[in-house]
Enzyme design. Structure first.
Site, PDB file in Angstrom:
ATOM      1  N   ARG A  38       0.864  -1.408   0.011  1.00  0.00           N
ATOM      2  CA  ARG A  38      -0.006  -0.020   0.015  1.00  0.00           C
ATOM      3  C   ARG A  38       0.926   1.124   0.020  1.00  0.00           C
ATOM      4  O   ARG A  38       0.481   2.224   0.799  1.00  0.00           O
ATOM      5  CB  ARG A  38      -0.903  -0.096   1.313  1.00  0.00           C
ATOM      6  CG  ARG A  38      -2.070  -1.155   1.092  1.00  0.00           C
ATOM      7  CD  ARG A  38      -3.292  -0.532   1.912  1.00  0.00           C
ATOM      8  NE  ARG A  38      -4.145  -1.798   2.149  1.00  0.00           N
ATOM      9  CZ  ARG A  38      -4.479  -2.150   3.502  1.00  0.00           C
ATOM     10  NH1 ARG A  38      -3.879  -1.501   4.545  1.00  0.00           N
ATOM     11  NH2 ARG A  38      -4.996  -3.273   3.687  1.00  0.00           N
ATOM     12  N   ARG A  42      -3.525   6.038   0.977  1.00  0.00           N
ATOM     13  CA  ARG A  42      -4.330   7.364   1.573  1.00  0.00           C
ATOM     14  C   ARG A  42      -3.395   8.277   2.398  1.00  0.00           C
ATOM     15  O   ARG A  42      -3.542   9.280   2.885  1.00  0.00           O
ATOM     16  CB  ARG A  42      -5.391   7.046   2.071  1.00  0.00           C
ATOM     17  CG  ARG A  42      -6.710   6.511   1.215  1.00  0.00           C
ATOM     18  CD  ARG A  42      -7.954   6.105   1.928  1.00  0.00           C
ATOM     19  NE  ARG A  42      -7.677   4.698   2.391  1.00  0.00           N
ATOM     20  CZ  ARG A  42      -8.544   4.328   3.351  1.00  0.00           C
ATOM     21  NH1 ARG A  42      -9.561   4.918   3.826  1.00  0.00           N
ATOM     22  NH2 ARG A  42      -8.474   3.173   3.724  1.00  0.00           N
ATOM     23  N   ARG A  51      -7.680  11.152  -5.937  1.00  0.00           N
ATOM     24  CA  ARG A  51      -8.750  10.283  -5.940  1.00  0.00           C
ATOM     25  C   ARG A  51     -10.189  10.936  -5.361  1.00  0.00           C
ATOM     26  O   ARG A  51     -11.156  10.475  -5.382  1.00  0.00           O
ATOM     27  CB  ARG A  51      -8.384   9.293  -4.779  1.00  0.00           C
ATOM     28  CG  ARG A  51      -7.846   7.931  -5.220  1.00  0.00           C
ATOM     29  CD  ARG A  51      -8.054   6.933  -5.932  1.00  0.00           C
ATOM     30  NE  ARG A  51      -9.156   6.376  -4.738  1.00  0.00           N
ATOM     31  CZ  ARG A  51     -10.563   6.429  -4.936  1.00  0.00           C
ATOM     32  NH1 ARG A  51     -10.862   6.905  -6.025  1.00  0.00           N
ATOM     33  NH2 ARG A  51     -11.108   5.821  -4.287  1.00  0.00           N
ATOM     34  N   TYR A 165     -14.279 -13.371   0.559  1.00  0.00           N
ATOM     35  CA  TYR A 165     -14.962 -12.200   0.351  1.00  0.00           C
ATOM     36  C   TYR A 165     -16.173 -12.392  -0.479  1.00  0.00           C
ATOM     37  O   TYR A 165     -17.368 -11.553  -0.172  1.00  0.00           O
ATOM     38  CB  TYR A 165     -14.157 -11.215  -0.590  1.00  0.00           C
ATOM     39  CG  TYR A 165     -13.081 -10.317   0.220  1.00  0.00           C
ATOM     40  CD1 TYR A 165     -13.439  -9.213   1.100  1.00  0.00           C
ATOM     41  CD2 TYR A 165     -11.799 -10.375   0.317  1.00  0.00           C
ATOM     42  CE1 TYR A 165     -12.873  -8.464   1.676  1.00  0.00           C
ATOM     43  CE2 TYR A 165     -10.674  -9.667   0.623  1.00  0.00           C
ATOM     44  CZ  TYR A 165     -11.420  -8.478   1.566  1.00  0.00           C
ATOM     45  OH  TYR A 165     -10.534  -8.012   2.281  1.00  0.00           O
TER      46      TYR A 165
END
Length: 369
Positions: A38, A42, A51, A165
């Site tokens: 990652r 963010r 984004r 998932y």
């Protein structure tokens, strides 16, 4: 038509820094390579700005957007590898399932799989080159735009993680709905895992054809399985993926690429993972570096495994933690990383301190030899 969409997977710029690839193959290096899961995320203000107001999966389907997000961390930090910006859940989407990314909630499947008959809703034959073409285009574009600075990693979720998932309908603390299938519907579970494996093999091959120089398989939900279930419902498919991808790469006349398996919380399966056909085994922070070396017996390179939360420490403390981690792993056949991805509230300066500490301390250790 945008000129970027005409870029082809050939005539890539020459690679200037192959330290990551050499470490993956256990070869000599001048410093320990480092990248972060990652790393395009963010925690970076520029990522949040790029984004803002955009749908997550819409971004994933834009090669230009994925390329830009992949390159952002490289402009800030001297990482030794980049990983393409995408998501593991593009595979269930390609198989016909709807996935939404809800702000503050994460991924959601409006119609998860509940019973074995729901498998009929999945596409029996997935045209990976068409369904996931946007990922391949992003990889090709990024390989050109990265200008040979560092290698580019492609990735996928592993079958059990994706199955979880698809049945849970999103994230889960217990994975009890998915595990119910393993115990109640073992045949249907194997059928779904096999379907996922077939798509994943073609997907990874497509990524290499598009320009990926290494591949990582994320088995993020290993921790909810016991050793017996892991050996039945996860490990055989991880092995199958490594073997089939390597065979297909060879058949296609492509250069072999190192493959990394990251089975989070799978400490009980470390010996098996080291014999599963991958060049590199990724580790989370619950495994002692020295013990991991002993248990894998020098068969593979290792990647990891600093606790991401260590990045909340002072820069001096981060440097000490990195030094101890490097001493535990040693410098040969080792890629520094975190034991999981970066969190959104982390300070980019501390990420920079982590990268610098890996490079500085590893050079000092190598100079002593």
């Amino acid at each position: 038509m945008d000129k970027d969409s005409l870029i082809l997977p050939k005539d890539f710029p020459e690679l200037n820094n192959d330290t990551f690839l050499r470490a993956a193959r256990g070869e000599e290096i001048e410093h320990v390579p480092v990248w972060c899961m990652r790393q395009a995320g963010r925690y970076l203000p520029e990522f949040r700005e790029s984004r803002a107001g955009k749908d997550f999966f819409e971004t994933c389907r834009s090669p230009e957007a994925c390329c830009e997000l992949t390159l952002q961390p490289l402009r800030r930090f001297p990482f030794d590898a980049a990983i393409i910006f995408s998501d593991i859940l593009v595979v269930p989407q390609a198989m016909g399932m709807e996935v939404q990314m809800s702000p503050g909630k994460g991924p959601t499947f409006p119609e998860p799989l509940k019973e074995p008959e729901d498998l009929q809703r999945l596409k029996t034959k997935v045209d990976v080159s068409s369904e996931l073409d946007y990922v391949f285009k992003a990889i090709t574009l990024t390989r050109h735009k990265i200008e040979g600075k560092v290698p580019l990693i492609g990735f996928t979720g592993a079958p059990w993680t994706l199955m979880s998932y698809m049945i849970e309908g999103g994230g889960s603390a217990t994975h009890s709905k998915a595990k119910r299938w393993l115990y109640r519907y073992p045949e249907a579970s194997h059928k779904l895992l096999s379907q996922l494996t077939d798509v994943i093999v073609e997907y990874l091959l497509g990524q290499v054809k598009a320009g990926a120089q290494a591949l990582q398989v994320f088995e993020s939900h290993t921790g909810c399985l016991g050793p017996v279930e892991f050996k039945e419902f996860s490990l055989p498919y991880l092995r199958d993926i490594a073997r089939r991808v390597k065979d297909k790469i060879k058949e296609s006349g492509l250069d072999n690429v190192p493959m990394i398996v990251f089975a989070k919380d799978g400490h009980y399966g470390l010996e098996d993972l080291s014999e599963s056909g991958y060049e590199v085994v990724g580790l989370d922070w619950t495994i002692d570096p020295h013990s991991a070396r002993v248990r894998t017996g020098g068969k593979v390179s290792l990647q990891g495994n600093m606790d991401p939360c260590a990045l909340y420490a002072t820069k001096e403390r981060i440097s000490e933690i990195v030094k101890r981690m490097l001493e535990g792993f040693g410098t040969k056949g080792y890629i520094a990383n975190l034991g999981h991805g970066l969190y959104p509230d982390m300070d980019p300066e501390n990420v920079g301190a982590f990268v610098e500490a890996v490079h500085t301390h590893s050079r000092q250790l190598l100079n002593r030899k």
